[in-house]
Write an enzyme that holds these catalytic residues in place. Structure first.
Site, PDB file in Angstrom:
ATOM      1  CD  GLU A   1       7.173   5.071  10.310  1.00  0.00           C
ATOM      2  OE1 GLU A   1       8.193   5.341  10.996  1.00  0.00           O
ATOM      3  OE2 GLU A   1       6.771   3.904  10.163  1.00  0.00           O
TER       4      GLU A   1
ATOM      5  CD1 TRP B   1       0.258   0.052   3.174  1.00  0.00           C
ATOM      6  CD2 TRP B   1      -1.857   0.772   3.389  1.00  0.00           C
ATOM      7  NE1 TRP B   1       0.067   0.399   4.493  1.00  0.00           N
ATOM      8  CE2 TRP B   1      -1.226   0.853   4.646  1.00  0.00           C
ATOM      9  CE3 TRP B   1      -3.177   1.171   3.285  1.00  0.00           C
ATOM     10  CZ2 TRP B   1      -1.896   1.318   5.790  1.00  0.00           C
ATOM     11  CZ3 TRP B   1      -3.834   1.636   4.418  1.00  0.00           C
ATOM     12  CH2 TRP B   1      -3.206   1.709   5.649  1.00  0.00           C
TER      13      TRP B   1
ATOM     14  CG  ASP C   1       2.270  -2.849  11.352  1.00  0.00           C
ATOM     15  OD1 ASP C   1       1.478  -2.704  10.408  1.00  0.00           O
ATOM     16  OD2 ASP C   1       3.493  -2.771  11.210  1.00  0.00           O
TER      17      ASP C   1
HETATM   18  C1  GLC Z   1       4.581  -0.356   8.914  1.00  0.00           C
HETATM   19  C2  GLC Z   1       3.163   0.192   8.740  1.00  0.00           C
HETATM   20  C3  GLC Z   1       2.590  -0.284   7.413  1.00  0.00           C
HETATM   21  C4  GLC Z   1       3.538   0.139   6.293  1.00  0.00           C
HETATM   22  C5  GLC Z   1       4.967  -0.337   6.542  1.00  0.00           C
HETATM   23  C6  GLC Z   1       5.963   0.252   5.562  1.00  0.00           C
HETATM   24  O1  GLC Z   1       4.574  -1.736   8.995  1.00  0.00           O
HETATM   25  O2  GLC Z   1       2.340  -0.196   9.789  1.00  0.00           O
HETATM   26  O3  GLC Z   1       1.310   0.233   7.187  1.00  0.00           O
HETATM   27  O4  GLC Z   1       3.077  -0.352   5.079  1.00  0.00           O
HETATM   28  O5  GLC Z   1       5.387   0.039   7.830  1.00  0.00           O
HETATM   29  O6  GLC Z   1       5.901   1.651   5.559  1.00  0.00           O
END
Ligand code: GLC
Length: 438
Positions: free
Chosen positions: A410, A38, A170
């Protein structure tokens, strides 16, 4: 003001250029040095404004990792070995469907890709648009078909997730509540001083304060769930049948509704007929999403697949049905009331990933409180679909202010706007480009 905005636009482009690996863009060189599903969708949406061809490439590169059964993995690994949950934990080749010649993870992520592809296509010159859509359509069709075939064993229309990583959020309290039991080996490890060792292995803590990341127990539970799935050969149907902790996830299914609509538009544009059974499942998802509504609290929730109980924890997920665009107008009105409540979701820098008055709220820790630009962007789009232009404009202003004051971080404190997590984060930069264009 215009000058500062222009400077930030240039900086955002520079962040994306730095994280560009040629065919794809990593979320962060230090923290996430591979390709995420995503993330690449958000990145492509931002890139499309300045370089639509490169944005189309970003989308196409996701199909390098497609499994032969149609699944798109949440991670396609490159050569870096600094990521803590790297290929040796996954061993994706225990499944016969894993692609040859490339290392990937073995689960998926919110299915934004058809939606992102559609937006990118609108920015391409007409002659290139059709070529692009024709190239990716078979892969998109295989992915959506896999979702319904392997992840909807009850034929309800809702996709079932096997791991919190698939939700994109997560350690969101919804999932952590569902995984509240602590496996024995984790308790033993924690009691026997294993935390010291774990801390050395947790490379995600190298650049970030631990108070902003997953707790040790959360990280161990995520890895535990991964190993359980691996033990079952990454067989989704088998895992869903055996496991106690699978979920009809609200974020995922809301995005699925929007992506299904994009898939239909793509098919129409290139004069393809979407198979009739898939069309039926698509309409089923829209209806089934309404089953996740709780009249008592006037919110949507994820639902535990086995017990069919809603996990009534108030998180950002509750607003994602706005993005789906399929819910009734009156529901949108009810959600906006929840959104604008200062004691729950409208602090100085909305929208917190967990409600402010929830006992799980933590302003600094990952998906347990901070404001993220990607979820804000999804909500902004949802609000616009339902005519809440003022609220959308307020959220857009918040996003731009957060970046202007704290950088391309982030995530951010919803209370003070302070930047957390890694810097030079790709989707923050990409969505900054998108937000300043619209
Ligand atoms: C973390 C986030 C996830 C994202 C990934 C890479 O795992 O929770 O949504 O895709 O980092 O940025």
């Amino acid at each position: 003001m215009l000058g500062q905005n222009q400077k930030l636009v240039e900086q955002a482009k520079a962040v994306l250029a730095k994280n560009d690996r040629g065919q794809y863009t990593v979320p962060s060189l230090q923290l996430y040095p591979h390709q995420w599903l995503w993330d690449s969708c958000f990145i492509a949406i931002g890139l499309a404004h300045h370089n639509p061809q490169r944005a189309a490439q970003e989308i196409k590169s996701l199909f390098r990792g497609q499994w032969t059964n149609g699944m798109l993995p949440n991670i396609i690994f490159g050569s870096s070995d600094t990521f803590w949950a790297g290929p040796k934990h996954w061993q994706s080749h225990v499944s016969k469907f894993a692609p040859a010649g490339i290392e990937t993870s073995s689960m998926t992520q919110p299915p934004l890709v058809a939606y992102a592809a559609w937006l990118v296509a609108q920015k391409l010159p007409e002659a290139e648009r059709e070529v692009f859509l024709k190239q990716i359509y078979p892969g998109l069709l295989a992915y959506h078909s896999w979702l319904y075939r392997e992840r909807d064993p009850a034929n309800s229309g809702l996709a079932v997730l096997v791991h919190p990583w698939e939700s994109g959020l997560d350690n969101t309290p919804t999932w952590m509540k569902a995984l509240s039991r602590t496996p024995l080996w984790i308790s033993v490890l924690l009691k026997s001083g294993g935390v010291e060792l774990l801390r050395r292995l947790r490379r995600d803590l190298k650049n970030i304060l631990s108070e902003q990341k997953l707790t040790d127990i959360e990280a161990l539970k995520l890895v535990h769930r991964l190993y359980r799935f691996r033990k079952r050969g990454y067989d989704s149907r088998l895992h869903i049948q055996k496991s106690r902790d699978t979920m009809e996830d609200l974020v995922f299914n809301s995005i699925l509704v929007a992506a299904n609509k994009a898939l239909i538009r793509i098919a129409e544009t290139i004069a393809e007929d979407l198979p009739a059974d898939l069309r039926f499942r698509v309409s089923q998802t829209e209806t089934a999403l309404e089953g996740l509504w709780d009249p008592e609290t006037a919110q949507y929730y994820s639902r535990h697949f086995k017990t069919k109980r809603l996990i009534k924890v108030s998180t950002i997920a509750t607003f994602l049905p706005l993005f789906a665009g399929s819910i009734p107008q009156r529901r949108a009105g009810q959600l906006v009331q929840v959104l604008k409540d200062p004691s729950r979701f409208w602090p100085a820098y909305p929208v917190p990933s967990t409600a402010l008055n929830s006992r799980y709220f933590d302003a600094k820790r990952y998906w347990r409180g901070p404001t993220w630009i990607n979820t804000n962007w999804l909500i902004i789009n949802g609000l616009l679909q339902y005519g809440y232009d003022q609220e959308a404009a307020a959220l857009k202003k918040t996003c731009l202010e957060l970046v202007a004051s704290s950088g391309f971080r982030e995530y951010f404190s919803p209370l003070s706007g302070e930047g957390y997590g890694i810097d030079n984060f790709s989707w923050t930069a990409a969505l900054y480009l998108e937000l300043t264009h619209n």
